[in-house]
Each structure stands twice: as C-alpha cells, then as structure tokens.
Design a protein around this motif. Structure first.
Motif, PDB file in Angstrom:
ATOM      1  N   SER A   2       0.838  -1.194   0.000  1.00 33.52           N
ATOM      2  CA  SER A   2       0.000   0.000   0.000  1.00 33.52           C
ATOM      3  C   SER A   2       0.877   1.250   0.000  1.00 33.52           C
ATOM      4  O   SER A   2       2.080   1.205   0.291  1.00 33.52           O
ATOM      5  CB  SER A   2      -0.900   0.006   1.238  1.00 33.52           C
ATOM      6  OG  SER A   2      -0.119   0.228   2.403  1.00 33.52           O
ATOM      7  N   ILE A   3       0.257   2.389  -0.318  1.00 32.44           N
ATOM      8  CA  ILE A   3       1.009   3.645  -0.344  1.00 32.44           C
ATOM      9  C   ILE A   3       1.518   4.003   1.045  1.00 32.44           C
ATOM     10  O   ILE A   3       2.596   4.562   1.204  1.00 32.44           O
ATOM     11  CB  ILE A   3       0.132   4.782  -0.920  1.00 32.44           C
ATOM     12  CG1 ILE A   3       0.977   6.047  -1.069  1.00 32.44           C
ATOM     13  CG2 ILE A   3      -1.087   5.042  -0.020  1.00 32.44           C
ATOM     14  CD1 ILE A   3       0.255   7.156  -1.812  1.00 32.44           C
ATOM     15  N   HIS A   4       0.765   3.634   2.093  1.00 29.40           N
ATOM     16  CA  HIS A   4       1.210   3.928   3.457  1.00 29.40           C
ATOM     17  C   HIS A   4       2.437   3.105   3.833  1.00 29.40           C
ATOM     18  O   HIS A   4       3.307   3.565   4.546  1.00 29.40           O
ATOM     19  CB  HIS A   4       0.068   3.651   4.433  1.00 29.40           C
ATOM     20  CG  HIS A   4      -1.115   4.550   4.221  1.00 29.40           C
ATOM     21  ND1 HIS A   4      -1.091   5.880   4.520  1.00 29.40           N
ATOM     22  CD2 HIS A   4      -2.354   4.287   3.716  1.00 29.40           C
ATOM     23  CE1 HIS A   4      -2.264   6.429   4.230  1.00 29.40           C
ATOM     24  NE2 HIS A   4      -3.052   5.481   3.731  1.00 29.40           N
ATOM     25  N   GLU A   5       2.511   1.869   3.318  1.00 25.54           N
ATOM     26  CA  GLU A   5       3.665   1.023   3.600  1.00 25.54           C
ATOM     27  C   GLU A   5       4.896   1.514   2.845  1.00 25.54           C
ATOM     28  O   GLU A   5       6.024   1.323   3.275  1.00 25.54           O
ATOM     29  CB  GLU A   5       3.349  -0.420   3.219  1.00 25.54           C
ATOM     30  CG  GLU A   5       2.304  -1.074   4.108  1.00 25.54           C
ATOM     31  CD  GLU A   5       1.892  -2.446   3.602  1.00 25.54           C
ATOM     32  OE1 GLU A   5       1.626  -3.326   4.421  1.00 25.54           O
ATOM     33  OE2 GLU A   5       1.861  -2.631   2.362  1.00 25.54           O
ATOM     34  N   ALA A   6       4.677   2.159   1.693  1.00 24.46           N
ATOM     35  CA  ALA A   6       5.797   2.614   0.870  1.00 24.46           C
ATOM     36  C   ALA A   6       6.406   3.912   1.381  1.00 24.46           C
ATOM     37  O   ALA A   6       7.558   4.212   1.110  1.00 24.46           O
ATOM     38  CB  ALA A   6       5.332   2.797  -0.577  1.00 24.46           C
ATOM     39  N   LEU A   7       5.625   4.711   2.112  1.00 25.24           N
ATOM     40  CA  LEU A   7       6.119   5.990   2.596  1.00 25.24           C
ATOM     41  C   LEU A   7       7.156   5.801   3.693  1.00 25.24           C
ATOM     42  O   LEU A   7       7.044   4.900   4.522  1.00 25.24           O
ATOM     43  CB  LEU A   7       4.962   6.835   3.137  1.00 25.24           C
ATOM     44  CG  LEU A   7       3.949   7.334   2.104  1.00 25.24           C
ATOM     45  CD1 LEU A   7       2.809   8.049   2.805  1.00 25.24           C
ATOM     46  CD2 LEU A   7       4.615   8.254   1.101  1.00 25.24           C
ATOM     47  N   SER A   8       8.170   6.687   3.709  1.00 23.15           N
ATOM     48  CA  SER A   8       9.180   6.637   4.759  1.00 23.15           C
ATOM     49  C   SER A   8       8.589   7.163   6.058  1.00 23.15           C
ATOM     50  O   SER A   8       7.684   8.001   6.050  1.00 23.15           O
ATOM     51  CB  SER A   8      10.390   7.492   4.369  1.00 23.15           C
ATOM     52  OG  SER A   8      10.970   7.022   3.174  1.00 23.15           O
ATOM     53  N   PRO A   9       9.084   6.693   7.201  1.00 22.64           N
ATOM     54  CA  PRO A   9       8.600   7.230   8.473  1.00 22.64           C
ATOM     55  C   PRO A   9       8.957   8.706   8.599  1.00 22.64           C
ATOM     56  O   PRO A   9       9.974   9.155   8.049  1.00 22.64           O
ATOM     57  CB  PRO A   9       9.343   6.392   9.518  1.00 22.64           C
ATOM     58  CG  PRO A   9      10.549   5.871   8.809  1.00 22.64           C
ATOM     59  CD  PRO A   9      10.125   5.669   7.385  1.00 22.64           C
ATOM     60  N   PRO A  10       8.154   9.504   9.264  1.00 22.07           N
ATOM     61  CA  PRO A  10       8.429  10.938   9.390  1.00 22.07           C
ATOM     62  C   PRO A  10       9.721  11.189  10.155  1.00 22.07           C
ATOM     63  O   PRO A  10      10.051  10.472  11.091  1.00 22.07           O
ATOM     64  CB  PRO A  10       7.217  11.473  10.146  1.00 22.07           C
ATOM     65  CG  PRO A  10       6.672  10.291  10.881  1.00 22.07           C
ATOM     66  CD  PRO A  10       6.932   9.110   9.994  1.00 22.07           C
ATOM     67  N   ARG A  11      10.435  12.220   9.727  1.00 23.83           N
ATOM     68  CA  ARG A  11      11.667  12.600  10.408  1.00 23.83           C
ATOM     69  C   ARG A  11      11.326  13.306  11.725  1.00 23.83           C
ATOM     70  O   ARG A  11      10.311  13.993  11.824  1.00 23.83           O
ATOM     71  CB  ARG A  11      12.480  13.538   9.508  1.00 23.83           C
ATOM     72  CG  ARG A  11      13.873  13.868  10.040  1.00 23.83           C
ATOM     73  CD  ARG A  11      14.613  14.770   9.076  1.00 23.83           C
ATOM     74  NE  ARG A  11      14.865  14.094   7.822  1.00 23.83           N
ATOM     75  CZ  ARG A  11      15.884  13.258   7.593  1.00 23.83           C
ATOM     76  NH1 ARG A  11      16.720  12.978   8.583  1.00 23.83           N
ATOM     77  NH2 ARG A  11      16.047  12.708   6.426  1.00 23.83           N
ATOM     78  N   PRO A  12      12.134  13.157  12.762  1.00 25.88           N
ATOM     79  CA  PRO A  12      11.887  13.881  14.016  1.00 25.88           C
ATOM     80  C   PRO A  12      11.798  15.384  13.777  1.00 25.88           C
ATOM     81  O   PRO A  12      12.469  15.938  12.896  1.00 25.88           O
ATOM     82  CB  PRO A  12      13.099  13.524  14.874  1.00 25.88           C
ATOM     83  CG  PRO A  12      13.594  12.232  14.318  1.00 25.88           C
ATOM     84  CD  PRO A  12      13.325  12.294  12.844  1.00 25.88           C
ATOM     85  N   LEU A  13      10.990  16.062  14.563  1.00 26.05           N
ATOM     86  CA  LEU A  13      10.777  17.494  14.409  1.00 26.05           C
ATOM     87  C   LEU A  13      11.733  18.285  15.298  1.00 26.05           C
ATOM     88  O   LEU A  13      12.043  17.883  16.421  1.00 26.05           O
ATOM     89  CB  LEU A  13       9.336  17.858  14.775  1.00 26.05           C
ATOM     90  CG  LEU A  13       8.244  17.187  13.929  1.00 26.05           C
ATOM     91  CD1 LEU A  13       6.871  17.605  14.426  1.00 26.05           C
ATOM     92  CD2 LEU A  13       8.415  17.520  12.456  1.00 26.05           C
ATOM     93  N   VAL A  14      12.181  19.417  14.799  1.00 29.79           N
ATOM     94  CA  VAL A  14      13.055  20.294  15.574  1.00 29.79           C
ATOM     95  C   VAL A  14      12.242  20.964  16.672  1.00 29.79           C
ATOM     96  O   VAL A  14      11.064  21.295  16.489  1.00 29.79           O
ATOM     97  CB  VAL A  14      13.721  21.343  14.655  1.00 29.79           C
ATOM     98  CG1 VAL A  14      12.698  22.293  14.062  1.00 29.79           C
ATOM     99  CG2 VAL A  14      14.814  22.094  15.398  1.00 29.79           C
ATOM    100  N   ARG A  15      12.840  21.141  17.825  1.00 35.34           N
ATOM    101  CA  ARG A  15      12.162  21.775  18.959  1.00 35.34           C
ATOM    102  C   ARG A  15      12.116  23.292  18.762  1.00 35.34           C
ATOM    103  O   ARG A  15      13.089  23.907  18.333  1.00 35.34           O
ATOM    104  CB  ARG A  15      12.877  21.449  20.259  1.00 35.34           C
ATOM    105  CG  ARG A  15      12.909  19.973  20.608  1.00 35.34           C
ATOM    106  CD  ARG A  15      13.744  19.732  21.850  1.00 35.34           C
ATOM    107  NE  ARG A  15      13.106  20.289  23.041  1.00 35.34           N
ATOM    108  CZ  ARG A  15      13.753  20.697  24.119  1.00 35.34           C
ATOM    109  NH1 ARG A  15      15.067  20.641  24.162  1.00 35.34           N
ATOM    110  NH2 ARG A  15      13.106  21.155  25.172  1.00 35.34           N
ATOM    111  N   GLU A  16      10.967  23.874  19.105  1.00 37.59           N
ATOM    112  CA  GLU A  16      10.785  25.319  18.997  1.00 37.59           C
ATOM    113  C   GLU A  16       9.835  25.770  20.098  1.00 37.59           C
ATOM    114  O   GLU A  16       8.812  25.128  20.336  1.00 37.59           O
ATOM    115  CB  GLU A  16      10.215  25.686  17.632  1.00 37.59           C
ATOM    116  CG  GLU A  16      10.035  27.179  17.410  1.00 37.59           C
ATOM    117  CD  GLU A  16       9.430  27.498  16.057  1.00 37.59           C
ATOM    118  OE1 GLU A  16       9.823  28.515  15.470  1.00 37.59           O
ATOM    119  OE2 GLU A  16       8.559  26.729  15.596  1.00 37.59           O
TER     120      GLU A  16
END
Length: 254
Positions: A2-16
């Motif tokens: 599926s398209i969800h399986e093909a997507l890379s996991p989200p990168r960690p977000l910078v703190r602000e």
C-alpha cells in the motif's frame, strides 16, 4: 504494497518554543527558539545587541521553564544599566526577524566599531572548508534536517565550538555566549554560519569581535557595505571547495 507502507517514516521534528529574555525585570525580547543552551543564548543576545560589553556585567542569570515557554532572567547595573535605560525596547517577533520592535528606521543600523587588522590569517582552503567542518558539529540538524548552526573556526584547530538553533540569529547568539563563557578570544578565529548573511548578522559578528565571517550562503548588498566599513572579512557561498571573499580580503591568503 500500500502507499502507506511505501512511505518513509516521518523525520523527528526540531524543537521550537517561545523564549523570553528579561533584564532588570523588563522583557528585552521574546524569540521563537530551540530551548537549549539558553544561558549561552541570553549572554550572547545581550552582547550582540550592545547591552553589555563583557560577561562580567551580567548578574544572577537563571533559566525558568513555564507552561507557555521559557524565560531567561538576569540583572545588570552600572554602565550596562545605563545602556539598558537608553535602549530599552520590546522586540517580539518570529524566527528570522532581527529588527522587531524598533520604532525608528535610524535605529535599525547602529554604529559599528572598526575591527583591528590583527594577525589572524586563513588560507583560502580553510575559509572555503569552514561549513564542511561545521557539519560534524550539527547533531540536531542530522536528526531533523531543520536546524541552523554557528561555529568558531581557528586555524589548524578547526571548529572548536558550535551551537545550533532553529533560528540563524539565535544560533549565532548562543555561540557568542558560549565563547564568552569558555574564554575563547574572538580575534583568534572566524565565525562560520549555515545561513545567508544579512545586515543584522554583520552587526552581531562585529559586536562579538571576530574578524572573519564565513557563510555557506550569499550576502545582501548592505551587509557587504557594513562589512567593509567595519573591516570584517566576509566570505560567502563557501561550499564544495570554493568561496567568494566580498570584503576585507587581506585576511585570506590565496
């Protein structure tokens, strides 16, 4: 698949987070910043904004965490207290805004001292290589790909100190404070930035007292003019082994 399986996991977000800098009970500024190295941030901000001239003028520095953000408090007296009374203003704005709250155009460009010629000399290779050397000191950028950095480069030693922040001005202020606390003499090295060079970045570097500024990106025309007037060596577009020297080129040995 599926398209969800093909997507890379989200990168960690910078703190602000909102960070308020409070001097003698008055708020000097509220910046959106990465809430790390905040003692360095407050000291560097006070230095590069011309409120203090040495770290010894700052007293009772403390960092407080609130539900809505962070607060860094300190006190000054004597000549620093007089400067505060003269220049007191509120600078509340987003990341990337270095002139927020200034109520007159004439206050935007403060008078800068002319840096001494000094003895610092960098080879053209050292100058062009500054941003590449800084990459080894950017763990938050490696984690998030969303963080600026500022570093202090000394000949034959490389980057001896660096600080990161979501904002380029904040990263430079944090570096300035860290240099003061560590006892690094600014005239012995160059400031290296991961950002473009605007007028306020020139003002801050000259206030720090470093004679060379190296940036991975371009500069504005006004920034180049200020660098020339202040005798600040300005190196831009430093990447892939090449760079441009736009002001006070004598400190770069070709």
């Amino acid at each position: 698949m599926s398209i969800h399986e093909a997507l890379s996991p989200p990168r960690p977000l910078v703190r602000e987070a909102p960070v308020a800098i409070v001097c003698n009970g008055a708020t000097l500024g509220v910046m959106m910043a990465s809430p790390d190295d905040l003692e360095d941030f407050a000291l560097g901000f006070a230095l590069t904004e011309g409120l203090i001239e040495t770290g010894t003028e700052m007293q009772d520095l403390e960092v407080l965490e609130h539900e809505a953000g962070w607060e860094v408090r300190f006190w000054v007296d004597g000549t620093a207290g007089a400067r505060l009374a003269e220049r007191q203003r509120a600078m509340i704005g987003p990341v990337g805004c270095g002139l927020c709250g200034i109520d007159s155009l004439t206050k935007a460009i403060r008078a800068l001292p002319r840096l001494a010629d000094g003895t610092l000399r960098l080879t053209h290779t050292e100058a062009c290589d500054g941003p590449r050397l800084l990459r080894a000191h950017q763990p938050e950028h490696d984690r998030t790909r969303a963080c600026h950095a500022a570093g202090f480069l000394q000949p034959s030693a490389g980057i001896v100190m660096a600080r990161e922040d979501v904002g380029r001005h904040n990263a430079l202020d944090k570096l300035a404070g860290a240099m003061v606390r560590a006892g690094h003499a600014p005239e012995t090295g160059a400031i290296v930035l991961t950002s473009r060079v605007s007028t306020d970045m020139i003002q801050k570097v000259v206030s720090i007292g470093a004679p060379v500024l190296i940036a991975v990106s371009a500069a504005t025309d006004y920034a180049v003019r200020l660098a020339e007037e202040a005798n600040l060596t300005l190196v831009t577009r430093a990447r892939h082994g090449s760079c441009e020297v736009l002001a006070a080129w004598r400190r770069i040995q070709t």
